[in-house]
Design a protein around this motif. Sequence first.
Motif, mmCIF file in Angstrom:
data_model
loop_
_atom_site.group_PDB
_atom_site.id
_atom_site.type_symbol
_atom_site.label_atom_id
_atom_site.label_comp_id
_atom_site.label_asym_id
_atom_site.label_seq_id
_atom_site.Cartn_x
_atom_site.Cartn_y
_atom_site.Cartn_z
ATOM 1 N N LYS A 1 -8.022 1.454 -2.889
ATOM 2 C CA LYS A 1 -8.691 1.527 -4.153
ATOM 3 C C LYS A 1 -7.927 1.310 -5.447
ATOM 4 C CE LYS A 1 -11.919 4.142 -4.514
ATOM 5 N NZ LYS A 1 -13.189 3.758 -4.670
ATOM 6 N N THR A 2 -6.794 0.933 -5.382
ATOM 7 C CA THR A 2 -5.787 0.633 -6.385
ATOM 8 C C THR A 2 -6.320 -0.850 -6.797
ATOM 9 O OG1 THR A 2 -4.000 2.252 -5.924
ATOM 10 C CG2 THR A 2 -3.660 0.106 -7.088
ATOM 11 N N TYR B 1 -5.990 3.958 2.249
ATOM 12 C CA TYR B 1 -7.274 4.013 1.431
ATOM 13 C C TYR B 1 -6.936 3.752 -0.233
ATOM 14 C CZ TYR B 1 -11.177 6.248 -1.214
ATOM 15 O OH TYR B 1 -12.220 6.424 -2.027
ATOM 16 N N PHE B 2 -5.865 4.693 -0.349
ATOM 17 C CA PHE B 2 -5.509 4.619 -1.984
ATOM 18 C C PHE B 2 -4.997 3.124 -2.145
ATOM 19 C CE2 PHE B 2 -5.327 9.364 -1.272
ATOM 20 C CZ PHE B 2 -6.468 9.732 -2.104
ATOM 21 N N GLU C 1 -8.908 -2.157 -5.924
ATOM 22 C CA GLU C 1 -10.558 -2.334 -6.474
ATOM 23 C C GLU C 1 -10.356 -2.056 -7.844
ATOM 24 O OE1 GLU C 1 -14.470 0.419 -6.080
ATOM 25 O OE2 GLU C 1 -12.902 0.687 -4.876
ATOM 26 N N LEU C 2 -9.321 -1.092 -8.356
ATOM 27 C CA LEU C 2 -9.257 -0.854 -9.778
ATOM 28 C C LEU C 2 -9.184 -2.105 -10.627
ATOM 29 C CD1 LEU C 2 -9.162 1.177 -12.236
ATOM 30 C CD2 LEU C 2 -6.694 1.473 -11.578
ATOM 31 N N GLU D 1 0.766 -1.370 -0.028
ATOM 32 C CA GLU D 1 -0.262 -0.192 0.013
ATOM 33 C C GLU D 1 0.802 1.348 0.057
ATOM 34 O OE1 GLU D 1 -2.882 -0.909 -0.432
ATOM 35 O OE2 GLU D 1 -3.205 -2.748 0.761
ATOM 36 N N TYR E 1 -15.882 4.745 -10.485
ATOM 37 C CA TYR E 1 -14.441 4.720 -9.585
ATOM 38 C C TYR E 1 -13.813 5.843 -9.704
ATOM 39 C CZ TYR E 1 -9.926 3.433 -8.485
ATOM 40 O OH TYR E 1 -8.587 3.395 -8.250
ATOM 41 N N TYR F 1 -15.447 9.078 -7.817
ATOM 42 C CA TYR F 1 -15.436 8.986 -6.469
ATOM 43 C C TYR F 1 -14.186 9.278 -5.995
ATOM 44 C CZ TYR F 1 -16.661 6.627 -1.977
ATOM 45 O OH TYR F 1 -17.047 6.463 -0.549
ATOM 46 N N LEU F 2 -13.087 8.634 -6.768
ATOM 47 C CA LEU F 2 -11.589 8.967 -6.191
ATOM 48 C C LEU F 2 -11.296 10.342 -6.563
ATOM 49 C CD1 LEU F 2 -9.088 7.287 -5.553
ATOM 50 C CD2 LEU F 2 -8.360 7.555 -8.063
#
Length: 284
Positions: free
Chosen positions: A153-154, A149-150, A156-157, A19, A132, A135-136
């Motif tokens: 989100k990565t 968090y990021f 999730e991408l 992360e 996506y 939201y980002l």
Amino acid sequence: MKTNYRNNSPESYIMDTEETTVSVNIWILGQNQYHEFIAGEHNILFVTSGSLICSLQGYIDEDIGSGRMVFISMGSRCCISTTEGVSLICLKPGDILNLYNYPFYSQRQKSNNKKSENKLSVLQFTPLITAYVDYLKWFLQSGFNDPLYFGIKTRELFQLMSISYSLAERTFFFQALISSDKKFSDLIYKNYRQASSIRELATMSCYSLSGFEKRFLKVFGVSASRWIALRRADDIYHEITKTQKSIKQISFDYGFSSVSHFHKFCKTKLGLSPGYIRKQLRDR
């Protein structure tokens, strides 16, 4: 998998080391602007408004409009020009990219995928990817900046991409990884700051000068001297904007004979004096 622990009362979070290699930023480019850089990491650029022309060595220049994304591999020399204002999100997925095995997609289909006639790795947003990105962008604009968090989100991408695009489309998007020579590029990133000349860097890499320059051009798509000049400017920009070092100290660290020579370098390579670059950052 190793973890780092960070205590935020009253909650505790467990952060995977992958992360911490992720970064996400919003880029705002003005009308008729030109930006050139060497990608120090793999980048995914999401164009959220306007359009830009992206140029990469070995690929046809492409006009990338709003609602499209492009992959730029580590070490690539990238030139971006605009005719109108552009807003985009730059995501650097770091080590998380390796976890999702995208290089192996390319290796499996290498015989069937001949770099798509030198077309850039561009994909149109699907409704899922649009949601996506929106939201980002909202989180970035609100000033939220949490590596955990990021990182999530990565991940999730990549999950959303596996739903939104076929394997062939994802292979196309990450096609630059087919020709990546990771062993050589890692060697360059490890040593280029310590080398005082191209010849010394070649020696550190166990190459003759001519052999090194040929290998470098093949892997990075630009001459070693040009690449190092751009990386040096990028490193200096990072020092000015991301550290608390004085301008004089940065000038000394990078071997400038005087602060005035350092100012001249910044105005030539970065467009502004180092003091003004810092002032712009504070005024945001």
